[in-house]
Motif scaffolding. Structure first.
Motif, mmCIF file in Angstrom:
data_model
loop_
_atom_site.group_PDB
_atom_site.id
_atom_site.type_symbol
_atom_site.label_atom_id
_atom_site.label_comp_id
_atom_site.label_asym_id
_atom_site.label_seq_id
_atom_site.Cartn_x
_atom_site.Cartn_y
_atom_site.Cartn_z
ATOM 1 N N GLY A 11 0.924 -1.260 -0.016
ATOM 2 C CA GLY A 11 0.153 -0.079 -0.035
ATOM 3 C C GLY A 11 0.780 1.317 0.029
ATOM 4 N N ARG A 12 0.390 2.354 0.055
ATOM 5 C CA ARG A 12 1.025 3.502 0.289
ATOM 6 C C ARG A 12 0.052 4.669 0.830
ATOM 7 N NH1 ARG A 12 4.203 7.149 -4.589
ATOM 8 N NH2 ARG A 12 5.310 8.214 -2.918
ATOM 9 N N PRO A 43 0.875 4.127 -7.061
ATOM 10 C CA PRO A 43 0.012 3.599 -8.026
ATOM 11 C C PRO A 43 0.559 3.108 -9.261
ATOM 12 C CG PRO A 43 -1.150 5.478 -6.902
ATOM 13 C CD PRO A 43 0.324 5.305 -6.511
ATOM 14 N N GLU A 44 1.333 4.118 -9.769
ATOM 15 C CA GLU A 44 2.080 3.272 -11.014
ATOM 16 C C GLU A 44 3.210 2.184 -11.168
ATOM 17 O OE1 GLU A 44 4.506 7.017 -9.245
ATOM 18 O OE2 GLU A 44 2.180 6.347 -9.456
ATOM 19 N N PHE A 46 2.183 -0.427 -8.888
ATOM 20 C CA PHE A 46 1.754 -1.453 -8.456
ATOM 21 C C PHE A 46 1.932 -2.981 -9.307
ATOM 22 C CE2 PHE A 46 -2.278 -3.989 -7.487
ATOM 23 C CZ PHE A 46 -2.028 -4.292 -6.394
ATOM 24 N N GLU A 47 1.544 -2.770 -10.465
ATOM 25 C CA GLU A 47 1.768 -4.170 -11.392
ATOM 26 C C GLU A 47 3.285 -4.582 -11.239
ATOM 27 O OE1 GLU A 47 -0.030 -1.420 -12.250
ATOM 28 O OE2 GLU A 47 -1.683 -2.160 -13.012
ATOM 29 N N VAL A 63 -3.653 -6.282 0.468
ATOM 30 C CA VAL A 63 -3.730 -5.139 -0.328
ATOM 31 C C VAL A 63 -4.498 -3.770 0.305
ATOM 32 C CG1 VAL A 63 -4.293 -3.717 -2.277
ATOM 33 C CG2 VAL A 63 -3.658 -6.275 -2.430
ATOM 34 N N HIS A 67 -4.916 0.729 -3.569
ATOM 35 C CA HIS A 67 -4.698 -0.323 -4.576
ATOM 36 C C HIS A 67 -5.761 -1.440 -4.441
ATOM 37 C CE1 HIS A 67 -0.501 1.510 -4.944
ATOM 38 N NE2 HIS A 67 -0.332 1.012 -3.994
ATOM 39 N N LYS A 68 -6.842 -1.448 -3.922
ATOM 40 C CA LYS A 68 -7.830 -2.362 -3.560
ATOM 41 C C LYS A 68 -8.527 -2.442 -4.911
ATOM 42 C CE LYS A 68 -8.470 -2.346 1.223
ATOM 43 N NZ LYS A 68 -9.301 -2.193 2.262
ATOM 44 N N ARG A 70 -7.675 -1.818 -8.143
ATOM 45 C CA ARG A 70 -6.467 -2.061 -9.137
ATOM 46 C C ARG A 70 -6.177 -3.653 -8.900
ATOM 47 N NH1 ARG A 70 -2.554 0.832 -12.129
ATOM 48 N NH2 ARG A 70 -3.456 2.769 -10.962
ATOM 49 N N ALA A 71 -6.085 -3.988 -7.725
ATOM 50 C CA ALA A 71 -5.804 -5.540 -7.242
ATOM 51 C C ALA A 71 -6.733 -6.366 -7.979
ATOM 52 C CB ALA A 71 -5.577 -5.560 -5.922
#
Length: 283
Positions: A11-12, A43-44, A46-47, A63, A67-68, A70-71
């Motif tokens: 996370g962040r 966010p950028e 994460f993947e 998560v 990011h939830k 996006r996950a």
């Protein structure tokens, strides 16, 4: 010597997270060897962070913000409750992709109904926020029997999207943030926004609180929950609860999914609550 299985929370910001402490305690209790760390990811990133975690032998991730959603989008498979939320807070690497779950709502309801003995049935509930945290708890609040769920978000379109996804137009409806003064009172108010992290005072109308029996819940814990809980007490809520119990219970749900055993959450919650109270007293 066998290398312990690797797990983490991503996370962040993440430095404040209690998840490593919680999972270490669960591991000691159950005798399961594992490592569990915290990973900071923008966010950028994460993947790429997830790909690196798998390459290094990682098996499961919790998560958190931001990011939830996006996950969930990255999952090859997902549980019904993750699909209902459109967000995932628990990822399991299956070898061919990520399996997603969302344990937030189950953790919240277990904390409120089993630990705190609140009956949620028949309560008119106000949900502040429509992001990943709100998406995680909204379906389980409906399952727990709230009579009405009003979702309010600063970006109205996100509130509309959440209510549409819930698929219960008779019970779950979106309203504008500017309408708060006209919504009447509620038997339950859940803060799933970043209000407490952004400002030291929460300027919500006191008229939202049903006198004598309103339950206020902030999904955050620690300093981030202080402003909302202070508002709730000043407004006359019968109980004001932070997200620490939810955090422990959702972690137990994740632990059970990964390891096949559900730990006893009582001692872990008691230790963390005592620590939090001691820090608050010291401040």
């Amino acid at each position: 010597m066998t290398t312990p299985a690797r797990y983490a929370v991503v996370g962040r910001p993440i430095a404040h997270s209690l998840s490593p402490r919680i999972h270490a305690a669960f591991a000691r209790e159950t005798g399961i060897a594992l490592t569990y760390t915290a990973i900071e990811a923008a966010p950028e990133e994460f993947e790429a962070v997830l790909a690196a975690f798998v390459a290094e032998g990682g098996r499961g991730l919790n998560v958190t913000l931001p990011h939830k959603e996006r996950a969930f989008a990255l999952c090859a498979e997902a549980t019904p409750r993750a699909r209902a939320a459109g967000a995932a807070n628990t990822l399991t690497w299956t070898g061919g992709g990520w399996h997603g779950d969302n344990t937030d709502g189950a953790g919240l309801v277990r904390d409120l109904t089993e630990r705190r003995r609140h009956d949620l049935r028949g309560r008119r509930c106000l949900l502040l926020g429509a992001g990943g945290a709100a998406r995680g708890v909204a379906p389980l609040l409906l399952d727990a029997g709230v009579s009405e769920l009003i979702v309010v978000n600063r970006t109205a379109e996100r509130a509309d999207a959440l209510c549409l996804a819930l698929g219960e137009p008779a019970r779950a409806r979106a309203r504008y943030w500017d309408d708060l003064d006209a919504l009447g009172d509620f038997g339950m108010i859940v803060n799933a926004t970043s209000l407490g992290r952004e400002q030291s005072r929460v300027g919500l109308p006191f008229g939202l609180v049903a006198p004598g029996h309103c339950l206020a819940v902030d999904l955050s814990y620690g300093e981030a929950a202080v402003p909302f809980l202070a508002w709730a007490r000043a407004a006359g809520c019968a109980d004001a609860v932070d997200g620490l119990g939810m955090l422990v219970e959702q972690a137990a749900e994740s632990f059970q999914r990964w390891h096949g055993v559900r730990p006893d959450t009582g001692p872990v919650y008691a230790a963390l609550r005592a620590r939090a109270d001691a820090l608050a007293t010291a401040d």
